[in-house]
Write a protein that holds these residues in place. Structure first.
Motif, mmCIF file in Angstrom:
data_model
loop_
_atom_site.group_PDB
_atom_site.id
_atom_site.type_symbol
_atom_site.label_atom_id
_atom_site.label_comp_id
_atom_site.label_asym_id
_atom_site.label_seq_id
_atom_site.Cartn_x
_atom_site.Cartn_y
_atom_site.Cartn_z
ATOM 1 N N PHE A 1 -7.954 6.089 -5.733
ATOM 2 C CA PHE A 1 -8.202 6.910 -6.933
ATOM 3 C C PHE A 1 -7.569 8.289 -6.787
ATOM 4 N N LEU A 2 -7.704 8.872 -5.614
ATOM 5 C CA LEU A 2 -7.159 10.215 -5.400
ATOM 6 C C LEU A 2 -5.641 10.216 -5.500
ATOM 7 N N VAL A 3 -5.000 9.202 -4.926
ATOM 8 C CA VAL A 3 -3.544 9.136 -4.992
ATOM 9 C C VAL A 3 -3.093 9.004 -6.443
ATOM 10 N N ASN A 4 -3.836 8.219 -7.205
ATOM 11 C CA ASN A 4 -3.434 8.002 -8.592
ATOM 12 C C ASN A 4 -3.666 9.213 -9.485
ATOM 13 N N THR A 5 -4.754 9.915 -9.266
ATOM 14 C CA THR A 5 -5.118 10.959 -10.233
ATOM 15 C C THR A 5 -5.016 12.371 -9.688
ATOM 16 N N MET B 1 0.841 -1.204 0.000
ATOM 17 C CA MET B 1 0.000 0.000 0.000
ATOM 18 C C MET B 1 0.874 1.252 0.000
ATOM 19 N N PRO B 2 0.590 2.195 -0.890
ATOM 20 C CA PRO B 2 1.403 3.420 -0.931
ATOM 21 C C PRO B 2 1.404 4.139 0.416
ATOM 22 N N ALA B 3 2.516 4.799 0.686
ATOM 23 C CA ALA B 3 2.659 5.494 1.975
ATOM 24 C C ALA B 3 1.578 6.552 2.171
ATOM 25 N N ALA B 4 1.205 7.215 1.075
ATOM 26 C CA ALA B 4 0.215 8.289 1.192
ATOM 27 C C ALA B 4 -1.120 7.739 1.692
ATOM 28 N N ILE B 5 -1.475 6.530 1.225
ATOM 29 C CA ILE B 5 -2.736 5.945 1.669
ATOM 30 C C ILE B 5 -2.640 5.497 3.116
ATOM 31 N N GLU B 6 -1.496 4.957 3.462
ATOM 32 C CA GLU B 6 -1.302 4.570 4.868
ATOM 33 C C GLU B 6 -1.447 5.770 5.788
ATOM 34 N N GLU B 7 -0.880 6.875 5.355
ATOM 35 C CA GLU B 7 -0.932 8.066 6.200
ATOM 36 C C GLU B 7 -2.367 8.577 6.308
ATOM 37 N N ALA B 8 -3.069 8.591 5.174
ATOM 38 C CA ALA B 8 -4.463 9.025 5.205
ATOM 39 C C ALA B 8 -5.295 8.096 6.075
ATOM 40 N N THR B 9 -5.003 6.815 6.005
ATOM 41 C CA THR B 9 -5.714 5.833 6.831
ATOM 42 C C THR B 9 -5.486 6.104 8.311
ATOM 43 N N ARG B 10 -4.241 6.409 8.647
ATOM 44 C CA ARG B 10 -3.938 6.762 10.035
ATOM 45 C C ARG B 10 -4.778 7.945 10.491
ATOM 46 N N VAL B 11 -4.826 8.968 9.626
ATOM 47 C CA VAL B 11 -5.604 10.166 9.979
ATOM 48 C C VAL B 11 -7.064 9.811 10.216
ATOM 49 N N LEU B 12 -7.613 8.999 9.339
ATOM 50 C CA LEU B 12 -9.013 8.589 9.500
ATOM 51 C C LEU B 12 -9.211 7.845 10.823
ATOM 52 N N LYS B 13 -8.368 6.850 11.053
ATOM 53 C CA LYS B 13 -8.495 6.051 12.273
ATOM 54 C C LYS B 13 -8.412 6.898 13.525
ATOM 55 N N SER B 14 -7.407 7.783 13.537
ATOM 56 C CA SER B 14 -7.202 8.560 14.755
ATOM 57 C C SER B 14 -8.325 9.561 14.979
ATOM 58 N N ASN B 15 -9.166 9.747 13.987
ATOM 59 C CA ASN B 15 -10.340 10.604 14.162
ATOM 60 C C ASN B 15 -11.624 9.785 14.245
ATOM 61 N N ASN B 16 -11.451 8.503 14.516
ATOM 62 C CA ASN B 16 -12.597 7.621 14.735
ATOM 63 C C ASN B 16 -13.476 7.434 13.492
ATOM 64 N N PHE B 17 -12.831 7.497 12.329
ATOM 65 C CA PHE B 17 -13.561 7.143 11.122
ATOM 66 C C PHE B 17 -13.221 5.701 10.769
ATOM 67 N N LYS B 18 -14.209 5.014 10.232
ATOM 68 C CA LYS B 18 -13.975 3.613 9.895
ATOM 69 C C LYS B 18 -13.309 3.472 8.530
ATOM 70 N N ILE B 19 -12.480 2.443 8.426
ATOM 71 C CA ILE B 19 -11.796 2.185 7.157
ATOM 72 C C ILE B 19 -12.673 1.246 6.345
ATOM 73 N N THR B 20 -13.360 1.791 5.395
ATOM 74 C CA THR B 20 -14.269 0.976 4.584
ATOM 75 C C THR B 20 -13.668 0.736 3.203
ATOM 76 N N LYS B 21 -14.224 -0.263 2.520
ATOM 77 C CA LYS B 21 -13.767 -0.534 1.158
ATOM 78 C C LYS B 21 -13.913 0.707 0.295
ATOM 79 N N GLN B 22 -15.050 1.404 0.482
ATOM 80 C CA GLN B 22 -15.337 2.568 -0.348
ATOM 81 C C GLN B 22 -14.314 3.679 -0.117
ATOM 82 N N ARG B 23 -13.997 3.917 1.144
ATOM 83 C CA ARG B 23 -13.029 4.981 1.437
ATOM 84 C C ARG B 23 -11.651 4.624 0.895
#
Lengths: 147, 147
Positions: free
Chosen positions: A29-33, A1-23
């Motif tokens: 998509f955002l990292v790629n485009t 997994m690209p580092a940028a996605i890992e970092e974004a995932t961390r941000v989501l988790k630490s703000n109590n957002f769930k990591i869903t398939k959709q997110r």
DNA sequence: ATTTATAGAGTAATCATTACTATTAGAGTT
DNA sequence: AACTCTAATAGTAATGATTACTCTATAAAT
């Protein structure tokens, strides 16, 4: 997994957002485009719904909005459409952008033009923000147009 | 007739636009409400259609757009709505604005921050425009919020 | 495995803006 | 003042981005 996605995932988790398939799919998509480039939200909507036909507008717009609140993406209005770009380096210092009006590519500018000389003209005002952007064609798009 | 409307009428005539009741009414509204102040196009639409119930959206939006092309009004996007302000002094020199995010009031700034130092960072780019705006509360709105 | 609240799907509504067509009315000319 | 010609308008409906709502599914904590 690209580092940028890992970092974004961390941000989501630490703000109590769930990591869903959709997110995760949206982040990919955002990292790629939309890295160093503004992409219209409608085109994100189109792509996601083509790739995942069961995804609803609601999910896409809500997630974009949450990503923006968390600083994962940066929003702006381009013409009359909303655009976003992925915020690679979180908490990076204040700066402004050159934005290619053809492809959305972004170049970061070094200096902030807000000076004492300017704000001194605003006696009595409460300044809350400012916007500085340069528009034009990036080197690639400029050379295409020349031909 | 106020001088501002006479001047706008001159601009229309010299560009082969007809002086209609609807255009005159719109100019009057703009002079009254949108001088040194950005007003949302939707509120112009609402007002005009209340005052002249037979007026169509089409007429209002088309005229706003023509006024903008002729330099009679200045456009901008505020949030996700389009806004315009009456351009009192036509052909005045390039400048930028402080814009009150509460009432839309505009204060003109003296300096343009676009410098050689900045554009030199954009090698190979074709610069076509720039945007510089300061947001906040004007003295009146700031004092209201304090209480 | 169970539970609980958040996120998502599906559907439809909203609201600004634009399109289309038949009709009206500026404004120049006779 | 009537005539003509074309731009402007009215009226109606469409478009397209964004949001609302309700029911269901699922992430993740215990």
């Amino acid at each position: 997994m690209p580092a940028a996605i890992e970092e974004a995932t961390r941000v989501l988790k630490s703000n109590n957002f769930k990591i869903t398939k959709q997110r995760t799919a949206m982040l990919e998509f955002l990292v790629n485009t939309a890295t160093k480039r503004f992409v219209e939200v409608t085109s994100i909507d189109n792509f996601m719904r083509q790739t995942f036909p069961k995804m609803s507008h609601n999910t896409i717009y809500r997630n974009i909005s949450e990503f923006a609140n968390l600083g994962i993406v940066e929003r702006q209005v381009q013409g009359d459409r909303a655009s976003v770009k992925f915020q690679c380096d979180f908490q990076h210092e204040h700066h402004h952008h050159f934005i290619c009006s053809n492809c959305g590519k972004v170049i970061e500018l070094k200096d902030c033009p807000l000076s004492e000389e300017i704000t001194s003209q605003l006696d009595g005002c409460k300044v809350t923000g400012h916007l500085f952007q340069i528009y034009g064609l990036c080197p690639q798009c400029a050379s295409l147009t020349n031909n």
